[in-house]
Design an enzyme around this catalytic site. Structure first.
Site, PDB file in Angstrom:
ATOM      1  N   GLY A   1      24.613  39.025 -23.277  1.00 27.92           N
ATOM      2  CA  GLY A   1      23.626  37.971 -23.518  1.00 27.92           C
ATOM      3  C   GLY A   1      22.237  38.564 -23.714  1.00 27.92           C
ATOM      4  O   GLY A   1      21.964  39.686 -23.292  1.00 27.92           O
TER       5      GLY A   1
ATOM      6  N   GLU B   1      34.299  36.873 -30.391  1.00 26.82           N
ATOM      7  CA  GLU B   1      33.875  37.057 -31.777  1.00 26.82           C
ATOM      8  C   GLU B   1      34.984  36.624 -32.723  1.00 26.82           C
ATOM      9  O   GLU B   1      36.135  36.465 -32.309  1.00 26.82           O
ATOM     10  CB  GLU B   1      33.523  38.524 -31.988  1.00 26.82           C
ATOM     11  CG  GLU B   1      32.360  38.910 -31.092  1.00 26.82           C
ATOM     12  CD  GLU B   1      31.830  40.293 -31.359  1.00 26.82           C
ATOM     13  OE1 GLU B   1      32.060  40.809 -32.459  1.00 26.82           O
ATOM     14  OE2 GLU B   1      31.181  40.830 -30.458  1.00 26.82           O
TER      15      GLU B   1
ATOM     16  N   LYS C   1      33.493  51.117 -22.090  1.00 32.13           N
ATOM     17  CA  LYS C   1      32.613  51.034 -20.916  1.00 32.13           C
ATOM     18  C   LYS C   1      33.183  51.858 -19.773  1.00 32.13           C
ATOM     19  O   LYS C   1      32.441  52.529 -19.045  1.00 32.13           O
ATOM     20  CB  LYS C   1      32.458  49.572 -20.506  1.00 32.13           C
ATOM     21  CG  LYS C   1      31.704  48.737 -21.533  1.00 32.13           C
ATOM     22  CD  LYS C   1      31.832  47.253 -21.241  1.00 32.13           C
ATOM     23  CE  LYS C   1      31.094  46.393 -22.252  1.00 32.13           C
ATOM     24  NZ  LYS C   1      31.477  44.976 -22.177  1.00 32.13           N
TER      25      LYS C   1
ATOM     26  N   GLY D   1      31.590  30.506 -29.053  1.00 34.15           N
ATOM     27  CA  GLY D   1      30.771  31.679 -29.371  1.00 34.15           C
ATOM     28  C   GLY D   1      30.917  32.810 -28.359  1.00 34.15           C
ATOM     29  O   GLY D   1      30.196  33.795 -28.421  1.00 34.15           O
TER      30      GLY D   1
HETATM   31  P1  NAP Z   1      23.107  42.034 -33.466  1.00 32.32           P
HETATM   32  O1  NAP Z   1      22.725  40.701 -32.945  1.00 32.32           O
HETATM   33  O2  NAP Z   1      24.139  42.123 -34.523  1.00 32.32           O
HETATM   34  O3  NAP Z   1      21.753  42.724 -34.004  1.00 32.32           O
HETATM   35  C1  NAP Z   1      21.737  43.917 -34.720  1.00 32.32           C
HETATM   36  C2  NAP Z   1      20.335  44.125 -35.279  1.00 32.32           C
HETATM   37  O4  NAP Z   1      20.292  45.389 -35.918  1.00 32.32           O
HETATM   38  C3  NAP Z   1      19.899  43.104 -36.306  1.00 32.32           C
HETATM   39  O5  NAP Z   1      18.532  42.793 -36.129  1.00 32.32           O
HETATM   40  C4  NAP Z   1      20.091  43.802 -37.657  1.00 32.32           C
HETATM   41  O6  NAP Z   1      19.120  43.453 -38.629  1.00 32.32           O
HETATM   42  C5  NAP Z   1      19.836  45.231 -37.267  1.00 32.32           C
HETATM   43  N1  NAP Z   1      20.608  46.188 -38.066  1.00 32.32           N
HETATM   44  C6  NAP Z   1      21.934  46.456 -37.998  1.00 32.32           C
HETATM   45  N2  NAP Z   1      22.267  47.440 -38.843  1.00 32.32           N
HETATM   46  C7  NAP Z   1      21.127  47.804 -39.465  1.00 32.32           C
HETATM   47  C8  NAP Z   1      20.802  48.793 -40.443  1.00 32.32           C
HETATM   48  N3  NAP Z   1      21.736  49.575 -40.964  1.00 32.32           N
HETATM   49  N4  NAP Z   1      19.536  48.909 -40.833  1.00 32.32           N
HETATM   50  C9  NAP Z   1      18.563  48.103 -40.311  1.00 32.32           C
HETATM   51  N5  NAP Z   1      18.804  47.158 -39.382  1.00 32.32           N
HETATM   52  C10 NAP Z   1      20.069  47.022 -38.965  1.00 32.32           C
HETATM   53  O7  NAP Z   1      23.581  42.992 -32.289  1.00 32.32           O
HETATM   54  P2  NAP Z   1      23.341  42.798 -30.717  1.00 32.32           P
HETATM   55  O8  NAP Z   1      24.297  41.794 -30.181  1.00 32.32           O
HETATM   56  O9  NAP Z   1      21.904  42.629 -30.445  1.00 32.32           O
HETATM   57  O10 NAP Z   1      23.869  44.213 -30.173  1.00 32.32           O
HETATM   58  C11 NAP Z   1      23.095  45.394 -30.321  1.00 32.32           C
HETATM   59  C12 NAP Z   1      23.727  46.493 -29.477  1.00 32.32           C
HETATM   60  O11 NAP Z   1      23.729  46.113 -28.109  1.00 32.32           O
HETATM   61  C13 NAP Z   1      25.192  46.826 -29.821  1.00 32.32           C
HETATM   62  O12 NAP Z   1      25.383  48.206 -29.653  1.00 32.32           O
HETATM   63  C14 NAP Z   1      25.968  46.058 -28.758  1.00 32.32           C
HETATM   64  O13 NAP Z   1      27.236  46.633 -28.482  1.00 32.32           O
HETATM   65  C15 NAP Z   1      25.059  46.208 -27.571  1.00 32.32           C
HETATM   66  N6  NAP Z   1      25.230  45.175 -26.554  1.00 32.32           N
HETATM   67  C16 NAP Z   1      25.136  43.883 -26.922  1.00 32.32           C
HETATM   68  C17 NAP Z   1      25.287  42.901 -25.940  1.00 32.32           C
HETATM   69  C18 NAP Z   1      25.152  41.448 -26.286  1.00 32.32           C
HETATM   70  O14 NAP Z   1      25.248  40.627 -25.378  1.00 32.32           O
HETATM   71  N7  NAP Z   1      24.901  41.086 -27.552  1.00 32.32           N
HETATM   72  C19 NAP Z   1      25.561  43.274 -24.617  1.00 32.32           C
HETATM   73  C20 NAP Z   1      25.625  44.632 -24.291  1.00 32.32           C
HETATM   74  C21 NAP Z   1      25.462  45.581 -25.275  1.00 32.32           C
HETATM   75  P3  NAP Z   1      19.011  41.952 -39.244  1.00 32.32           P
HETATM   76  O15 NAP Z   1      18.564  41.093 -38.077  1.00 32.32           O
HETATM   77  O16 NAP Z   1      17.971  42.023 -40.283  1.00 32.32           O
HETATM   78  O17 NAP Z   1      20.372  41.606 -39.731  1.00 32.32           O
HETATM   79  N1  HSE Z   2      31.930  41.667 -25.918  1.00 33.53           N
HETATM   80  C1  HSE Z   2      31.445  42.059 -24.628  1.00 33.53           C
HETATM   81  C2  HSE Z   2      32.054  41.194 -23.544  1.00 33.53           C
HETATM   82  C3  HSE Z   2      29.937  41.959 -24.509  1.00 33.53           C
HETATM   83  O1  HSE Z   2      32.735  40.202 -23.834  1.00 33.53           O
HETATM   84  O2  HSE Z   2      31.873  41.524 -22.380  1.00 33.53           O
HETATM   85  C4  HSE Z   2      29.209  43.147 -25.067  1.00 33.53           C
HETATM   86  O3  HSE Z   2      29.477  44.317 -24.342  1.00 33.53           O
END
Ligand code: NAP
Ligand code: HSE
Length: 430
Positions: A303, A191, A206, A188
Protein backbone atom coordinates in the site's frame (compact mmCIF):
# COMPACT_ATOMS: atom_id res chain seq x y z
CA UNK A 1 27.91 20.38 3.37
CA UNK A 2 24.87 22.55 2.50
CA UNK A 3 21.97 22.23 4.87
CA UNK A 4 19.92 20.19 2.40
CA UNK A 5 20.24 16.75 0.85
CA UNK A 6 18.71 16.49 -2.60
CA UNK A 7 17.21 13.21 -3.70
CA UNK A 8 16.06 11.78 -7.01
CA UNK A 9 12.90 9.71 -7.15
CA UNK A 10 12.80 7.02 -9.83
CA UNK A 11 9.07 6.40 -10.20
CA UNK A 12 5.88 8.14 -9.08
CA UNK A 13 3.41 5.28 -8.92
CA UNK A 14 1.77 3.91 -5.77
CA UNK A 15 4.92 3.93 -3.63
CA UNK A 16 6.60 6.96 -5.23
CA UNK A 17 3.51 9.09 -4.59
CA UNK A 18 3.47 7.93 -0.97
CA UNK A 19 7.15 8.84 -0.55
CA UNK A 20 6.57 12.32 -1.98
CA UNK A 21 3.53 12.83 0.26
CA UNK A 22 5.32 11.78 3.46
CA UNK A 23 8.37 13.92 2.66
CA UNK A 24 6.06 16.91 2.13
CA UNK A 25 3.56 16.35 4.93
CA UNK A 26 6.10 15.37 7.61
CA UNK A 27 8.95 17.55 6.40
CA UNK A 28 9.55 19.42 9.67
CA UNK A 29 9.81 16.37 11.87
CA UNK A 30 11.84 14.54 9.21
CA UNK A 31 14.32 17.43 9.07
CA UNK A 32 14.67 17.53 12.84
CA UNK A 33 15.12 13.77 13.16
CA UNK A 34 17.49 13.41 10.23
CA UNK A 35 19.43 16.52 11.16
CA UNK A 36 19.16 17.88 7.63
CA UNK A 37 16.48 19.00 5.18
CA UNK A 38 15.60 16.38 2.57
CA UNK A 39 14.28 17.66 -0.76
CA UNK A 40 13.13 15.90 -3.93
CA UNK A 41 15.05 17.47 -6.83
CA UNK A 42 13.79 15.35 -9.77
CA UNK A 43 11.31 12.57 -10.40
CA UNK A 44 11.61 10.08 -13.25
CA UNK A 45 8.33 8.98 -14.84
CA UNK A 46 7.26 7.35 -18.08
CA UNK A 47 4.55 9.87 -18.89
CA UNK A 48 4.65 13.60 -18.10
CA UNK A 49 0.92 14.06 -18.72
CA UNK A 50 -0.48 11.42 -16.39
CA UNK A 51 -2.92 12.56 -13.68
CA UNK A 52 -1.05 11.95 -10.38
CA UNK A 53 -3.75 12.72 -7.82
CA UNK A 54 -1.41 15.03 -5.86
CA UNK A 55 0.21 18.36 -6.60
CA UNK A 56 3.71 17.92 -8.01
CA UNK A 57 5.56 20.98 -9.38
CA UNK A 58 5.81 20.40 -13.12
CA UNK A 59 9.55 21.14 -13.23
CA UNK A 60 10.29 18.15 -10.98
CA UNK A 61 9.13 15.60 -13.54
CA UNK A 62 11.36 14.19 -16.26
CA UNK A 63 11.47 11.22 -18.57
CA UNK A 64 15.27 11.36 -18.80
CA UNK A 65 17.03 9.17 -16.18
CA UNK A 66 20.31 11.06 -16.72
CA UNK A 67 18.77 14.13 -15.11
CA UNK A 68 18.83 12.18 -11.85
CA UNK A 69 21.63 9.65 -12.16
CA UNK A 70 24.18 12.03 -13.66
CA UNK A 71 23.33 15.00 -11.42
CA UNK A 72 26.19 15.43 -8.91
CA UNK A 73 23.90 17.38 -6.54
CA UNK A 74 21.60 14.38 -6.11
CA UNK A 75 23.10 12.29 -3.31
CA UNK A 76 20.34 9.70 -2.85
CA UNK A 77 18.42 7.82 -5.53
CA UNK A 78 15.09 6.36 -4.44
CA UNK A 79 14.14 3.53 -6.77
CA UNK A 80 10.42 2.82 -6.85
CA UNK A 81 10.09 1.98 -10.56
CA UNK A 82 9.97 -1.78 -10.04
CA UNK A 83 11.12 -4.54 -12.40
CA UNK A 84 14.66 -5.37 -13.53
CA UNK A 85 15.04 -3.59 -16.88
CA UNK A 86 16.09 -0.78 -17.04
CA UNK A 87 15.95 -0.42 -13.24
CA UNK A 88 19.00 -2.54 -12.42
CA UNK A 89 21.20 -0.47 -14.75
CA UNK A 90 20.01 2.81 -13.22
CA UNK A 91 20.66 1.51 -9.71
CA UNK A 92 24.10 0.04 -10.47
CA UNK A 93 25.18 3.24 -12.19
CA UNK A 94 23.98 5.31 -9.24
CA UNK A 95 25.76 3.14 -6.66
CA UNK A 96 28.98 2.93 -8.64
CA UNK A 97 29.07 6.71 -8.89
CA UNK A 98 28.70 7.08 -5.11
CA UNK A 99 24.98 7.84 -4.79
CA UNK A 100 23.22 6.00 -1.97
CA UNK A 101 20.21 4.00 -3.15
CA UNK A 102 16.95 3.26 -1.37
CA UNK A 103 14.75 0.69 -3.08
CA UNK A 104 11.48 -1.17 -2.51
CA UNK A 105 12.25 -3.64 -5.29
CA UNK A 106 12.25 -7.22 -3.95
CA UNK A 107 12.61 -8.71 -7.44
CA UNK A 108 15.88 -6.84 -7.99
CA UNK A 109 17.29 -7.29 -4.48
CA UNK A 110 16.47 -11.02 -4.31
CA UNK A 111 18.00 -11.71 -7.72
CA UNK A 112 20.91 -9.24 -7.85
CA UNK A 113 21.67 -8.50 -4.19
CA UNK A 114 25.31 -9.48 -4.47
CA UNK A 115 25.98 -7.24 -7.49
CA UNK A 116 24.17 -4.36 -5.85
CA UNK A 117 26.18 -4.64 -2.64
CA UNK A 118 29.44 -4.83 -4.61
CA UNK A 119 28.48 -1.62 -6.41
CA UNK A 120 27.58 0.04 -3.09
CA UNK A 121 30.96 -0.97 -1.68
CA UNK A 122 32.65 0.30 -4.80
CA UNK A 123 30.85 3.65 -4.58
CA UNK A 124 31.20 3.81 -0.79
CA UNK A 125 27.51 4.46 -0.31
CA UNK A 126 24.38 2.99 1.26
CA UNK A 127 22.08 0.39 -0.27
CA UNK A 128 18.89 0.23 1.80
CA UNK A 129 15.81 -1.85 0.99
CA UNK A 130 13.51 -2.05 4.04
CA UNK A 131 10.32 -1.77 1.94
CA UNK A 132 11.25 -4.75 -0.20
CA UNK A 133 10.02 -7.20 2.46
CA UNK A 134 6.67 -6.92 4.25
CA UNK A 135 6.08 -3.28 3.19
CA UNK A 136 5.66 -1.12 6.28
CA UNK A 137 6.91 -3.70 8.81
CA UNK A 138 10.45 -2.79 9.89
CA UNK A 139 11.89 -6.28 9.66
CA UNK A 140 15.16 -5.80 7.76
CA UNK A 141 16.47 -3.12 10.11
CA UNK A 142 15.29 -5.28 13.03
CA UNK A 143 17.31 -8.27 11.84
CA UNK A 144 20.37 -6.26 10.79
CA UNK A 145 20.50 -3.98 13.81
CA UNK A 146 18.07 -4.51 16.68
CA UNK A 147 18.62 -8.28 16.89
CA UNK A 148 22.23 -8.29 15.70
CA UNK A 149 23.49 -9.69 19.01
CA UNK A 150 21.43 -12.86 18.49
CA UNK A 151 22.00 -15.98 16.48
CA UNK A 152 18.72 -16.22 14.62
CA UNK A 153 17.27 -19.72 14.80
CA UNK A 154 14.22 -19.21 12.63
CA UNK A 155 12.29 -16.56 10.77
CA UNK A 156 8.88 -17.34 9.41
CA UNK A 157 5.73 -15.54 8.58
CA UNK A 158 3.00 -14.28 6.33
CA UNK A 159 4.79 -12.11 3.77
CA UNK A 160 2.20 -11.90 1.01
CA UNK A 161 -0.95 -9.92 1.63
CA UNK A 162 -2.94 -11.05 -1.42
CA UNK A 163 -2.80 -14.73 -0.53
CA UNK A 164 -3.45 -13.98 3.12
CA UNK A 165 -6.60 -12.12 2.12
CA UNK A 166 -7.67 -15.08 -0.03
CA UNK A 167 -6.92 -17.76 2.57
CA UNK A 168 -8.66 -15.71 5.29
CA UNK A 169 -11.79 -15.52 3.11
CA UNK A 170 -11.62 -19.20 2.25
CA UNK A 171 -11.22 -20.12 5.90
CA UNK A 172 -13.89 -17.80 7.28
CA UNK A 173 -16.50 -18.28 4.58
CA UNK A 174 -15.67 -21.70 3.19
CA UNK A 175 -15.34 -20.23 -0.34
CA UNK A 176 -13.57 -21.86 -3.22
CA UNK A 177 -10.13 -20.68 -4.47
CA UNK A 178 -11.41 -19.52 -7.89
CA UNK A 179 -14.25 -17.44 -6.43
CA UNK A 180 -11.97 -15.80 -3.87
CA UNK A 181 -9.36 -14.99 -6.50
CA UNK A 182 -12.01 -13.32 -8.68
CA UNK A 183 -13.19 -11.28 -5.69
CA UNK A 184 -9.63 -10.28 -4.71
CA UNK A 185 -9.05 -9.12 -8.28
CA UNK A 186 -12.29 -7.14 -8.37
CA UNK A 187 -11.26 -5.37 -5.11
CA UNK A 188 -7.83 -4.58 -6.53
CA UNK A 189 -5.94 -6.76 -4.00
CA UNK A 190 -4.86 -9.36 -6.53
CA UNK A 191 -3.30 -8.22 -9.78
CA UNK A 192 -4.81 -9.15 -13.15
CA UNK A 193 -1.89 -11.59 -13.49
CA UNK A 194 -1.93 -13.10 -10.00
CA UNK A 195 0.81 -15.69 -10.67
CA UNK A 196 3.52 -14.08 -8.53
CA UNK A 197 1.24 -13.85 -5.52
CA UNK A 198 -0.81 -17.06 -5.66
CA UNK A 199 2.13 -19.10 -6.97
CA UNK A 200 4.22 -18.11 -3.93
CA UNK A 201 6.94 -16.39 -6.03
CA UNK A 202 6.46 -12.95 -4.45
CA UNK A 203 6.84 -14.51 -0.99
CA UNK A 204 9.87 -16.52 -2.19
CA UNK A 205 11.69 -13.33 -3.19
CA UNK A 206 10.97 -11.74 0.17
CA UNK A 207 12.05 -14.90 1.99
CA UNK A 208 15.33 -15.10 0.04
CA UNK A 209 16.09 -11.56 1.27
CA UNK A 210 15.04 -12.28 4.87
CA UNK A 211 16.94 -15.56 5.11
CA UNK A 212 20.10 -14.02 3.63
CA UNK A 213 20.05 -11.39 6.36
CA UNK A 214 18.96 -13.64 9.21
CA UNK A 215 21.61 -16.29 8.56
CA UNK A 216 24.34 -14.07 7.06
CA UNK A 217 24.56 -16.18 3.93
CA UNK A 218 23.41 -15.42 0.40
CA UNK A 219 20.27 -17.41 -0.41
CA UNK A 220 19.82 -17.66 -4.20
CA UNK A 221 16.20 -17.28 -5.23
CA UNK A 222 16.27 -20.55 -7.16
CA UNK A 223 17.11 -22.38 -3.91
CA UNK A 224 13.89 -21.28 -2.23
CA UNK A 225 11.44 -24.18 -2.40
CA UNK A 226 8.15 -22.62 -3.55
CA UNK A 227 4.56 -23.84 -3.58
CA UNK A 228 1.54 -21.59 -4.04
CA UNK A 229 -2.00 -21.79 -2.73
CA UNK A 230 -3.61 -22.99 -6.00
CA UNK A 231 -4.22 -26.49 -4.66
CA UNK A 232 -5.99 -25.56 -1.45
CA UNK A 233 -9.54 -26.84 -1.62
CA UNK A 234 -12.62 -26.45 0.53
CA UNK A 235 -11.98 -30.03 1.76
CA UNK A 236 -8.56 -28.97 3.10
CA UNK A 237 -10.04 -25.92 4.79
CA UNK A 238 -12.71 -28.08 6.41
CA UNK A 239 -10.12 -30.59 7.61
CA UNK A 240 -7.91 -27.83 8.98
CA UNK A 241 -10.78 -26.42 10.98
CA UNK A 242 -11.78 -29.86 12.31
CA UNK A 243 -8.21 -30.63 13.35
CA UNK A 244 -7.75 -27.29 15.15
CA UNK A 245 -5.58 -25.58 12.53
CA UNK A 246 -5.69 -22.53 10.28
CA UNK A 247 -4.04 -22.48 6.80
CA UNK A 248 -1.54 -19.77 5.92
CA UNK A 249 0.97 -19.31 3.10
CA UNK A 250 4.17 -19.12 5.13
CA UNK A 251 7.72 -18.23 4.24
CA UNK A 252 9.85 -20.35 6.56
CA UNK A 253 13.61 -20.14 7.12
CA UNK A 254 15.36 -22.17 9.80
CA UNK A 255 18.98 -22.78 10.58
CA UNK A 256 20.14 -26.31 11.36
CA UNK A 257 23.63 -27.76 11.86
CA UNK A 258 23.60 -29.22 8.32
CA UNK A 259 22.38 -26.05 6.59
CA UNK A 260 19.35 -23.84 6.28
CA UNK A 261 15.77 -24.63 5.33
CA UNK A 262 14.21 -21.94 3.11
CA UNK A 263 10.73 -22.67 1.87
CA UNK A 264 7.40 -21.09 0.94
CA UNK A 265 4.26 -23.21 1.02
CA UNK A 266 0.74 -23.39 2.41
CA UNK A 267 1.00 -24.48 6.02
CA UNK A 268 -1.33 -25.74 8.73
CA UNK A 269 -0.66 -23.84 11.94
CA UNK A 270 -2.44 -24.35 15.28
CA UNK A 271 -5.42 -22.02 15.59
CA UNK A 272 -3.96 -20.53 18.79
CA UNK A 273 -0.61 -19.69 17.12
CA UNK A 274 -0.11 -15.88 16.91
CA UNK A 275 0.16 -16.08 13.10
CA UNK A 276 -3.25 -17.77 12.85
CA UNK A 277 -4.89 -14.53 13.98
CA UNK A 278 -3.20 -12.49 11.23
CA UNK A 279 -6.01 -12.06 8.71
CA UNK A 280 -7.02 -10.03 5.70
CA UNK A 281 -4.12 -8.39 3.79
CA UNK A 282 -1.91 -8.09 6.87
CA UNK A 283 1.61 -9.51 7.09
CA UNK A 284 3.45 -10.75 10.16
CA UNK A 285 6.95 -12.08 10.71
CA UNK A 286 7.94 -14.30 13.60
CA UNK A 287 11.62 -14.31 14.62
CA UNK A 288 13.29 -16.57 17.16
CA UNK A 289 16.70 -15.42 18.39
CA UNK A 290 18.88 -17.34 20.81
CA UNK A 291 18.95 -14.42 23.22
CA UNK A 292 15.68 -12.58 22.71
CA UNK A 293 13.50 -15.70 22.31
CA UNK A 294 10.29 -15.31 20.31
CA UNK A 295 9.32 -11.99 18.73
CA UNK A 296 6.64 -11.07 16.22
CA UNK A 297 6.23 -8.09 13.91
CA UNK A 298 2.83 -7.24 12.43
CA UNK A 299 1.49 -4.68 9.99
CA UNK A 300 0.63 -3.77 6.44
CA UNK A 301 2.78 -5.47 3.84
CA UNK A 302 1.81 -3.19 0.97
CA UNK A 303 0.00 0.00 0.00
CA UNK A 304 1.00 3.59 -0.70
CA UNK A 305 1.74 4.99 2.75
CA UNK A 306 2.78 1.84 4.66
CA UNK A 307 5.37 1.00 1.99
CA UNK A 308 6.47 4.62 1.69
CA UNK A 309 6.88 4.74 5.48
CA UNK A 310 9.70 2.19 5.16
CA UNK A 311 11.22 3.95 2.15
CA UNK A 312 11.29 7.32 3.92
CA UNK A 313 12.99 5.85 7.01
CA UNK A 314 15.69 4.46 4.70
CA UNK A 315 16.08 7.85 3.01
CA UNK A 316 16.57 9.41 6.45
CA UNK A 317 19.19 6.80 7.38
CA UNK A 318 21.06 7.39 4.13
CA UNK A 319 20.89 11.16 4.73
CA UNK A 320 22.27 10.79 8.26
CA UNK A 321 25.12 8.64 6.99
CA UNK A 322 26.00 11.23 4.35
CA UNK A 323 25.73 14.05 6.87
CA UNK A 324 28.09 12.31 9.30
CA UNK A 325 30.32 11.04 6.51
CA UNK A 326 29.77 7.36 7.30
CA UNK A 327 28.13 6.06 4.10
CA UNK A 328 27.90 2.30 3.79
CA UNK A 329 27.78 2.01 7.59
CA UNK A 330 25.80 -1.22 7.45
CA UNK A 331 26.56 -2.95 4.20
CA UNK A 332 26.33 -6.54 3.08
CA UNK A 333 26.04 -8.94 6.03
CA UNK A 334 26.48 -12.19 4.07
CA UNK A 335 29.84 -13.28 5.51
CA UNK A 336 29.11 -17.03 5.72
CA UNK A 337 28.40 -19.74 3.17
CA UNK A 338 25.65 -22.00 4.40
CA UNK A 339 24.12 -24.81 2.36
CA UNK A 340 20.47 -24.42 1.50
CA UNK A 341 18.96 -27.84 2.19
CA UNK A 342 16.85 -29.61 -0.44
CA UNK A 343 13.19 -29.96 0.42
CA UNK A 344 13.69 -33.70 1.01
CA UNK A 345 16.04 -32.82 3.87
CA UNK A 346 13.63 -30.73 5.90
CA UNK A 347 11.72 -31.91 8.96
CA UNK A 348 8.04 -31.18 9.36
CA UNK A 349 4.71 -32.71 10.25
CA UNK A 350 2.40 -33.49 7.34
CA UNK A 351 -1.34 -33.43 6.72
CA UNK A 352 -2.18 -35.94 3.99
CA UNK A 353 -5.60 -36.32 2.39
CA UNK A 354 -6.26 -39.48 0.36
CA UNK A 355 -9.16 -40.89 -1.60
CA UNK A 356 -9.24 -44.67 -1.15
CA UNK A 357 -11.44 -47.69 -1.81
CA UNK A 358 -13.88 -48.19 1.07
CA UNK A 359 -13.00 -51.77 1.96
CA UNK A 360 -11.35 -53.68 4.82
CA UNK A 361 -7.56 -53.64 5.12
CA UNK A 362 -6.94 -50.43 3.16
CA UNK A 363 -6.00 -48.35 6.18
CA UNK A 364 -3.69 -51.11 7.46
CA UNK A 365 -1.88 -51.33 4.10
CA UNK A 366 -1.32 -47.57 4.04
CA UNK A 367 -0.14 -47.49 7.67
CA UNK A 368 2.30 -50.32 6.88
CA UNK A 369 3.93 -48.34 4.05
CA UNK A 370 4.34 -45.30 6.28
CA UNK A 371 5.79 -47.51 9.03
CA UNK A 372 8.29 -49.06 6.60
CA UNK A 373 9.50 -45.57 5.65
CA UNK A 374 9.78 -44.50 9.29
CA UNK A 375 6.87 -42.10 9.05
CA UNK A 376 5.05 -42.15 12.35
CA UNK A 377 1.35 -41.23 12.25
CA UNK A 378 -0.14 -38.93 14.85
CA UNK A 379 -3.78 -39.18 13.81
CA UNK A 380 -5.97 -40.85 11.19
CA UNK A 381 -9.53 -39.84 10.42
CA UNK A 382 -11.84 -41.56 7.95
CA UNK A 383 -14.31 -39.18 6.36
CA UNK A 384 -17.04 -39.47 3.76
CA UNK A 385 -17.21 -43.25 3.40
CA UNK A 386 -19.76 -44.02 0.67
CA UNK A 387 -19.40 -47.78 0.62
CA UNK A 388 -17.33 -47.45 -2.56
CA UNK A 389 -14.81 -44.75 -1.69
CA UNK A 390 -13.66 -43.04 1.47
CA UNK A 391 -11.56 -40.03 2.28
CA UNK A 392 -8.69 -40.50 4.74
CA UNK A 393 -7.04 -37.62 6.54
CA UNK A 394 -3.73 -38.41 8.21
CA UNK A 395 -1.39 -36.23 10.24
CA UNK A 396 2.17 -37.41 10.84
CA UNK A 397 4.58 -36.71 13.65
CA UNK A 398 7.66 -34.61 12.80
CA UNK A 399 9.57 -36.61 10.18
CA UNK A 400 12.07 -36.24 7.36
CA UNK A 401 10.28 -35.04 4.20
CA UNK A 402 12.13 -37.51 1.98
CA UNK A 403 10.61 -40.38 3.98
CA UNK A 404 7.12 -38.96 3.42
CA UNK A 405 7.75 -38.55 -0.30
CA UNK A 406 9.10 -42.12 -0.57
CA UNK A 407 6.11 -43.47 1.33
CA UNK A 408 3.69 -41.56 -0.90
CA UNK A 409 5.37 -42.97 -4.03
CA UNK A 410 4.68 -46.47 -2.72
CA UNK A 411 1.18 -45.59 -1.53
CA UNK A 412 0.33 -44.27 -4.99
CA UNK A 413 1.02 -47.76 -6.35
CA UNK A 414 -1.52 -49.44 -4.03
CA UNK A 415 -4.61 -50.46 -6.03
CA UNK A 416 -6.88 -49.38 -3.16
CA UNK A 417 -5.55 -45.79 -3.28
CA UNK A 418 -7.46 -43.77 -5.86
CA UNK A 419 -5.89 -40.37 -5.31
CA UNK A 420 -3.42 -38.49 -3.11
CA UNK A 421 -5.59 -35.41 -2.89
CA UNK A 422 -3.25 -33.08 -1.02
CA UNK A 423 -0.20 -32.94 1.23
CA UNK A 424 0.30 -29.86 3.41
CA UNK A 425 3.08 -29.27 5.93
CA UNK A 426 2.12 -28.60 9.55
CA UNK A 427 4.25 -26.16 11.57
CA UNK A 428 4.16 -24.11 14.73
CA UNK A 429 3.62 -26.84 17.32
CA UNK A 430 5.99 -29.08 19.27
P1 NAP B 1 3.77 1.46 -9.97
O1 NAP B 1 2.56 2.00 -9.31
O2 NAP B 1 3.60 0.63 -11.19
O3 NAP B 1 4.71 2.72 -10.32
C1 NAP B 1 5.85 2.62 -11.10
C2 NAP B 1 6.33 4.03 -11.43
O4 NAP B 1 7.56 3.93 -12.14
C3 NAP B 1 5.39 4.84 -12.30
O5 NAP B 1 5.38 6.19 -11.87
C4 NAP B 1 5.99 4.76 -13.71
O6 NAP B 1 5.83 5.93 -14.48
C5 NAP B 1 7.46 4.64 -13.38
N1 NAP B 1 8.20 3.85 -14.36
C6 NAP B 1 8.19 2.51 -14.53
N2 NAP B 1 9.06 2.14 -15.48
C7 NAP B 1 9.63 3.28 -15.93
C8 NAP B 1 10.63 3.57 -16.90
N3 NAP B 1 11.19 2.60 -17.63
N4 NAP B 1 11.00 4.83 -17.08
C9 NAP B 1 10.43 5.84 -16.35
N5 NAP B 1 9.49 5.63 -15.41
C10 NAP B 1 9.10 4.36 -15.21
O7 NAP B 1 4.64 0.60 -8.96
P2 NAP B 1 4.55 0.59 -7.36
O8 NAP B 1 3.39 -0.23 -6.93
O9 NAP B 1 4.69 1.96 -6.84
O10 NAP B 1 5.84 -0.30 -7.01
C11 NAP B 1 7.15 0.23 -7.10
C12 NAP B 1 8.12 -0.75 -6.45
O11 NAP B 1 7.79 -0.92 -5.08
C13 NAP B 1 8.13 -2.16 -7.06
O12 NAP B 1 9.44 -2.65 -7.02
C14 NAP B 1 7.25 -2.95 -6.09
O13 NAP B 1 7.55 -4.33 -6.07
C15 NAP B 1 7.62 -2.31 -4.78
N6 NAP B 1 6.61 -2.45 -3.74
C16 NAP B 1 5.35 -2.03 -4.00
C17 NAP B 1 4.39 -2.16 -2.99
C18 NAP B 1 2.99 -1.67 -3.21
O14 NAP B 1 2.20 -1.76 -2.28
N7 NAP B 1 2.65 -1.13 -4.39
C19 NAP B 1 4.74 -2.73 -1.77
C20 NAP B 1 6.07 -3.13 -1.55
C21 NAP B 1 7.00 -2.98 -2.55
P3 NAP B 1 4.36 6.45 -14.96
O15 NAP B 1 3.65 6.84 -13.68
O16 NAP B 1 4.62 7.62 -15.81
O17 NAP B 1 3.72 5.30 -15.64
N1 HSE C 1 1.80 -8.31 -4.00
C1 HSE C 1 2.32 -8.16 -2.68
C2 HSE C 1 1.38 -8.76 -1.66
C3 HSE C 1 2.54 -6.70 -2.30
O1 HSE C 1 0.26 -9.17 -1.99
O2 HSE C 1 1.78 -8.86 -0.51
C4 HSE C 1 3.84 -6.14 -2.81
O3 HSE C 1 4.95 -6.76 -2.22
Amino acid sequence: MDNVIEIGLLGLGTVGRGVYRILEENKDVIQQRAGIKIEVKKILVRSLDKERGIFIPEELLTTDPKELIADPDIKIIVEVLGGINPTLDYVLESLNSGKSVVTANKDMVAEYGQRLFKAAENGNCDLLFEASVAGGIPIIRTLKQSLSGNCIEEVYGIINGTTNYMLTKMFQEGCDFTDVLAEAQSKGYAESDPTADVGGFDAARKLAILASIAFNTRVPLKKVYTEGINNISVADITSARELGYNIKLLGIAKERQEGIEVRVHPTFIPKDHPLAAVGDVFNAVFVRGNAVGDTMFYGRGAGELPTASAVVADIMDAARDILRNVPGLIGCTCFREKTVLDIGNIYSKYYIRLKVADKPGVLASIALVFGNKEVSLKSVIQKEATGKTAELVLVTHRVLEQNVQDALMDIKQLSSVLEISNVIRVEGEE
